[in-house]
Design a protein around this motif. Structure first.
Motif: not given
Length: 373
Positions: A279-304
Motif C-alpha cells: 500500500g505504501s509503494i502504491l501511494g508513492v506511485v500514485w504521487g508520482l503520477l500526479l506529479l508527472g501530470a502537474l509538471i507537464i501542466r506547469v511547463r505548459t502554463v509557464l511556456h504559454k
C-alpha cells in the motif's frame, strides 16, 4: 520561424533545448537557474533523497523524517539565494511566504490530525475499510483549507509592484507549497520523530515509501499546484491580474490535485492492511503520477504565459524586462536586443532569469522592479 510552430512546443521558453512536454523537474520548478547550473540542484536533491532512503532503511526514523521534511525547502531556498532572484532582498520575501505558511500549516494539521482524530500514520488500521468521515476530511476539508492557507503569502507578495511578474507569482506559490508540506510532515509524523531509533527490520520498505512520499513527492505536488495558482494571480503584463477567473480556475485546480493526492494515498493505504509495504509503494506511485501530470501542466502554463507576455510587451512598444544596455543572455551569454523578452540567439526567455540579470544600466541604477513601480 525555423519550424513553423508558432507555439514553440519543442523549445520550452525557460530552457529552449528541452521540449515543453517533458518531465524535467529542475527547469520546471527552478526555471531561473536552469540555464546556468541545473546539475547543482539535481545533485543536491539526489544526495538528500539518498540520505533519506539510507537512514529510513537503517531504522533511523527521526533522522529520515527530518531530512525528508527539510530537503526540498532547503534546496529551494538555496536556489533563490543562488540566482539572486529578487535583487538582494530574499530574506523578507522567503520568510513571509515560508514561515507564515509553515506556522499556519502546523496549526491546521494539528487540528485535523489530533482534534479530528485522523492521522496518515493509522491509515489501513480500520478493518472495516475506508471511513466515509475520513474521506470527507481528506477530500474536502484538508484540500480546501490547506490551499487557502498556501495562497495567503503568495497573493500578498504578488500584489506588490516589485513582485508582480508571472514568474514571481509562480515562485511564491512553490515556496508556500514546499513550506506547508515541510511543517505538515513534521506534525503528522511527530510520533516517529519522538519515537527514537527503530532499527532495520521488515518495515523498512514501508518507512522508505512513506518518507519519500511525504518528504519529496508531496512538497513538489503542493508547490507545483500552488505555484500555478500564484502564476495566474500575477498574470501577464504590468501589474497583477488579481482575483480573475484564471486565478479561480488555478485555485480550484490546486484544490482538486490536493484532494486526489490525499484521497488516493488514503485509499491505497488499505491495500494489504495496516502498515503494508504494498500500500505504501502504491501511494508513492500514485504521487508520482500526479506529479508527472502537474509538471507537464506547469511547463505548459509557464511556456504559454511567457510567450503571451512577450507579444503583449511588443504590442505596447517593447518590454522593460531587458534594457539591452550591457545585457547578456544568462544561458548562452549572447547580447540581448534592446527591450527584448527573448534571446534572439538561443530563444531563452528573459523573464525566466533573475531580475538583476535582465539588463540594468549602471548610469540609471534603475531595476526592473523600480521601473514597474
Amino acid at each position: 520561424m525555423r519550424t513553423g510552430d508558432a507555439e514553440r512546443k519543442k523549445a520550452y521558453a525557460a530552457r529552449p533545448d528541452e521540449p515543453v512536454a517533458s518531465f524535467k523537474l529542475v527547469s520546471t520548478i527552478m526555471p531561473q537557474g536552469s540555464g546556468q547550473q541545473p546539475y547543482t540542484y539535481k545533485v543536491a536533491l539526489g544526495v538528500a533523497l539518498l540520505l533519506t532512503v539510507v537512514t529510513a532503511a537503517l531504522g533511523a526514523l527521526p533522522v529520515a523524517i527530518m531530512i525528508a521534511a527539510f530537503a526540498i525547502p532547503i534546496v529551494y531556498i538555496i536556489y533563490l539565494y543562488d540566482v539572486n532572484l529578487w535583487e538582494d532582498e530574499p530574506i523578507p520575501v522567503v520568510a513571509a511566504a515560508f514561515v507564515l505558511t509553515g506556522v499556519l500549516a502546523a496549526v491546521f494539521t494539528w487540528i485535523w490530525k489530533d482534534k479530528l482524530t485522523l492521522s496518515l500514520d493509522t491509515i489501513g488500521g480500520n478493518s472495516a475499510g475506508p471511513s466515509g468521515r475520513d474521506l470527507l476530511i481528506l477530500l474536502l476539508l484538508v484540500p480546501v483549507v490547506s490551499e487557502l492557507i498556501r495562497q495567503i503569502g503568495p497573493l500578498y507578495l504578488a500584489s506588490r509592484p516589485r513582485y508582480d511578474d508571472l514568474m514571481d507569482g509562480f515562485t511564491f506559490g512553490v515556496v508556500a507549497g514546499v513550506g506547508y508540506a515541510c511543517f505538515e510532515t513534521l506534525v503528522l509524523h511527530w510520533g516517529w520523530i519522538s519515537g527514537g531509533f527503530a532499527g532495520p527490520g521488515s518495515s523498512a520498505g514501508t518507512w522508505i515509501s512513506i518518507v519519500v512520499l511525504h518528504g519529496f513527492i508531496k512538497p513538489l505536488v503542493y508547490g507545483s499546484a500552488t505555484g500555478l495558482a500564484g502564476a495566474e494571480f500575477s498574470g501577464l503584463g504590468e501589474g497583477y491580474d488579481g482575483f480573475s477567473t484564471r486565478w479561480v480556475g488555478g485555485l480550484l485546480q490546486a484544490m482538486a490535485v490536493n484532494a486526489l493526492f490525499q484521497g488516493g494515498v488514503y485509499l491505497l493505504g488499505f491495500v494489504g492492511g495496516h502498515g503494508s509495504t504494498v500500500g505504501s509503494i502504491l501511494g508513492v506511485v500514485w504521487g508520482l503520477l500526479l506529479l508527472g501530470a502537474l509538471i507537464i501542466r506547469v511547463r505548459t502554463v509557464l511556456h504559454k504565459g511567457l510567450l503571451e507576455a512577450a507579444l503583449e510587451s511588443a504590442a505596447r512598444g517593447g518590454s522593460n524586462h531587458a534594457s539591452g544596455d550591457l545585457a547578456f543572455c544568462s544561458r548562452c551569454e549572447m547580447p540581448l536586443l534592446p527591450h527584448s523578452d527573448f534571446c534572439s540567439a538561443c530563444g531563452n526567455s528573459v523573464r525566466s532569469v533573475p531580475k538583476s540579470a535582465r539588463g540594468v544600466t549602471a548610469a540609471t541604477g534603475a531595476t526592473t522592479g523600480e521601473t514597474q513601480a
